[in-house]
Each structure stands twice: as structure tokens, then as C-alpha cells.
Design an enzyme around this catalytic site. Sequence first.
Site, PDB file in Angstrom:
ATOM      1  N   ASP A 135       0.890  -1.204  -0.111  1.00  7.03           N
ATOM      2  CA  ASP A 135      -0.007   0.088  -0.070  1.00  7.03           C
ATOM      3  C   ASP A 135       0.848   1.341   0.034  1.00  7.03           C
ATOM      4  OD1 ASP A 135      -2.858   1.138   0.598  1.00  7.03           O
ATOM      5  OD2 ASP A 135      -1.499   2.032   1.845  1.00  7.03           O
ATOM      6  N   LEU A 136       0.664   2.106  -1.057  1.00 11.40           N
ATOM      7  CA  LEU A 136       1.492   3.284  -1.077  1.00 11.40           C
ATOM      8  C   LEU A 136       1.405   4.183   0.063  1.00 11.40           C
ATOM      9  CD1 LEU A 136       1.282   4.243  -4.985  1.00 11.40           C
ATOM     10  CD2 LEU A 136       2.819   2.672  -3.603  1.00 11.40           C
TER      11      LEU A 136
ATOM     12  N   ASP B   1      -4.232   2.427  -4.714  1.00 11.44           N
ATOM     13  CA  ASP B   1      -2.957   2.423  -4.573  1.00 11.44           C
ATOM     14  C   ASP B   1      -2.542   1.164  -3.776  1.00 11.44           C
ATOM     15  OD1 ASP B   1      -3.855   2.825  -1.996  1.00 11.44           O
ATOM     16  OD2 ASP B   1      -2.513   4.464  -1.635  1.00 11.44           O
TER      17      ASP B   1
END
Length: 540
Positions: A415-416, A458
Amino acid sequence: MTDFTGADALLLLEAVSFASLCVNADGVIVFANEAAIAMSGAGSTMAGTPVLRLLPQWQSLSMTTTRSFRRETMLVRSDGGAIPVELSVVRLGNGRMGVVIRDLIDEKALESMQLELERQNEEALAEAEAAQRRLGFIIDMLPQAACVFDAEDRYVLWNEKYAALYPEIAAHLRPGIAFRDILKISLGSGQTTEAVDDADVWLEERMARHMMPVSQHEQMLRDGRWLRHDDRRTPDGGAIGMRIDITDLKRREESSRLLFDANPMPMMVCDAATLDILAVNHAAVALYGLAAGAMLEKRITDFHVPGESEKLGTTLRGLEGDCEARTVWRQTTASGGEHHVLIYVRMLNEGPSRRLLLTIADVSDRIRAEAHATHLAHHDPLTGLPNRMQFRQRLEAALQTAARDGGELAVHYLDLDGFKPVNDTFGHAAGDMLLKQVAERLKSVLRAGDLVARLGGDEFAILQHASAAGAADIANRCVLALGEPFGIANRQIGISVSIGIAAAPENGFDPDELMSAADTALYQAKASGKSTWRRSRAAA
């Protein structure tokens, strides 16, 4: 009274294409021509056979007192089958009856001669006691123009259709006049129905064909009609000639040729045994990029990619009838390009020869569209990475293999960090560019056989065939790769990534449990300050 079975009568009856019989007063067949034998299926002479075997209703039919009559009845073949027929019967004297049999099943073939039969039956059969008149009647029965010559090539008989076909010689026709003399009269009239460039050459060519044992020749007349000349020498040295108007046939052939040539679908004709190409239309020339002459030097299998040529050849040679297209074949063009085709096959039987009419549908666009649709169904349209569906399928398959073979797997849930501010500050276009660059960096750090997918937003996932130590190495490389600034719209944008790792067999082989364990580890990484990774506690 002249014997009906005399040599001249037999000769002409043998030449007639319609079934004819002579039956005596005892109901016994004394003569049957080849057409009657063929219709009955007897396979040999029928002389001496009771007519009741062929025509069960003959007894009631023969009781008619009129000199000539016509009746519909059933004809029983030697194999027991029955066919509807029409009998034209005339009393010939001495208790004999002449019978002409018309097959009512083939109405179309006899339609053109029906009116002529009705006009001629009473007129010609009324004088049937004279052998010459009987022979003349047989000639006049024919729907074609016909003439008979003796061994000296002199006219013996001709029918009205023959005279009408050649009006420039009609007044000069008489028994005994030589065929060569009639040809000269025709040339001298300047009104020959045939187009003549050189009179001497034409005359000698006509005589040469006339002398051949069997001669078939098609010719276009001045008025645009087409005739087929069918001439045959008889055993006694004479000759029988037929002139058949094939104008309608030629027009249909021309229409078929035009339909073939102008058809927008690529089409070709090939030999059913050798698969040699015999004819191609303009659309086929355009599809394959070869001149028509060059294509006629090839077989249909020559256009197929290696591995398919032999399969296609076996398929085509094994056909017993028409074939609808179901297989998509790969073919190559003269330029080296490749296309996908469906091939529809129609069987053409031309005498002993079998040919195949192939209609070729280029379905390359459809195949590409289907492949693109399949790709879209399994890939993220923005980054081109496999999507959640494909990742799940690959994960399930890998887990089954690992459980069976004792292998090790690792799943990374990514996960960004800081992606939402990029979208909020610079807009979704910048966010999309950032996601594409993230996908490229993730692919750059993976090993051969690893899979990276975008799950949505994302979130990304990585599937590895690796131990826990190998998973840690990839996780570190991902953190480092995504920790470097990204150049977006002339700006340097910094983000990071948090990663949760779950492994099999430590976390089990159930895909849902494995993803849940990786998700839990991801939250632990987020809680640890981000830009790091954590393994599932069970895996640790």
C-alpha cells in the site's frame, strides 16, 4: 410391313435419349432401347420379358381401342422401386405397340419437349406402319435439333428443329444430299448462323470434327446464342448429330463466374485430392498479396503456418461433404504477415473429379479484439499489470502446486504511503502517472517467475516462489525502489510503501487466509511508521 426391330430402327432407337419399347400382342417386350433398360434397372437386354413386370397396369392400358393414347401409370424397376411415368402408346400393326416412356419425376428436363410431343404424337404415329416414318417420328420427338447421316455422310433424316436452326440451308435439305455440299451452300449464302472468319479453314475443321468417332464442341452463334454440337459415329459408318441450345447454361455459368470473381469474400477452387489451387477470385488475390498466376502454382496448404498445413490437408482430404467453418486457422501472406481465417468448404462433383470450393473469412480483427478483451478482463487498464482477478487465479494455482509438491510461496500486500495527497494536490492525472511509474519500478526489482499485480487504487500485490528470506530481500528492494523521488509533471514527488508479507506453508495454503494474513501484516507495517515491511506473526 417393315420390321420394327430392323437395323435402321434399332440404330436410331439406340441413339434416342428417351426410354422406348416395342410390345407384341402377347404382352412381351420385343425391343427396348438403352434408355428403357437404364430406367428399369435391368442392366441387360429386356427382350423376351413380359411387359407386366415393368408396367403392372399394362393389361388394362392395352385394352384401349384407340390407335394411340397417353396414360400415366407406375413403372416398377428391377430393384422393386416404383416411379411415376407417362406412356405415349401407338398401335403399329400385327398386334404390336410402340411405347415412349416419360419419367414424371424429371418434369423440368421434359418440360421443353412436352408441347412438341403432343403435336407430333398423333401426326407421326398415325403413319408409324412405314419404317421411315417411324424413324422420322423418333427424330422429331427429340427436344434437340437432330440429324442422321449414312456411311457416305449424306443426309438421311433431320427434324424440324434442325431445319429451323439453320434457315439458310432449310430449303436445300433432302435425303441423299452430302453434308459437305450443305456446308458449302451455307457458306455461299453469306447467312451462316455461325461466325466464319476463313471459309476454307472453317469447312475443313467442320468436316474433321464430323469424321471423329465422338465429337463435342461448343460454339457461339452470331446472335449470341450458344450451341453444343454432339456428333457420334454409328457402327455402320453413319453418324448422328445433336445440336443443343446451351445459351441458358452459358449464361448461368457466366453469372456464376461473375459471382465468384466479384464476391467480396476470398474464394478459391482446389482439387480435392491434391489440394492444388485451380481458381482464385480477386478478393483472394488481395488477401494473400500474390498474383493470380502465382497462386495457381500453389496448394491451399502452402499458405498455412508450420504445424497447421498437414492438419488442414488431412481435414480437407477426409471430407465427404460440405463443411461449415469451426476451426480458426493461421495463414501467412506474401509480405510475411499473419492472419486468422475460417474456411467454409463446398464439395463440387464434376464427373469423376472432385473439387472443393473454399470461402475464406478473415477473422483477424475479431481474434485481436477477443484477445484484447481477454487481456482487459485480466489486466489493469492503467498500469497494464495483472488485475485482482488474475492475481487470485495465479495464487490459487500456485498454492495447489505448492501444497502438492511441498514448495514455498510468499505473498506481499503493498500500500503506497502518501498517495492521496498527490491526488489531492496535483490532480488525478498526476496520480495516474505516479501509479504507472510505481508499476514499472516494482517490475524492475522482481525476479523471473515473480508476479506483481495492481489490486485497485494504490494497492499492489506480489506473488513469489520464495522462502521467507527471499521474501524479505524483495520487500527491502521494493521499499528502496519506491522511496526514490518520482518525476511527475516537472516536479519531484516523494512517496513510500508499506508491505505486509504472508508465506506458505507457514500461513497455510488457503488463499483467503494467506491474503488476510498479509493484510494484517500490512497494517502492522503502517503502524510501525510506514516505508517498511512486516511479516505475518505466524510466518515470523
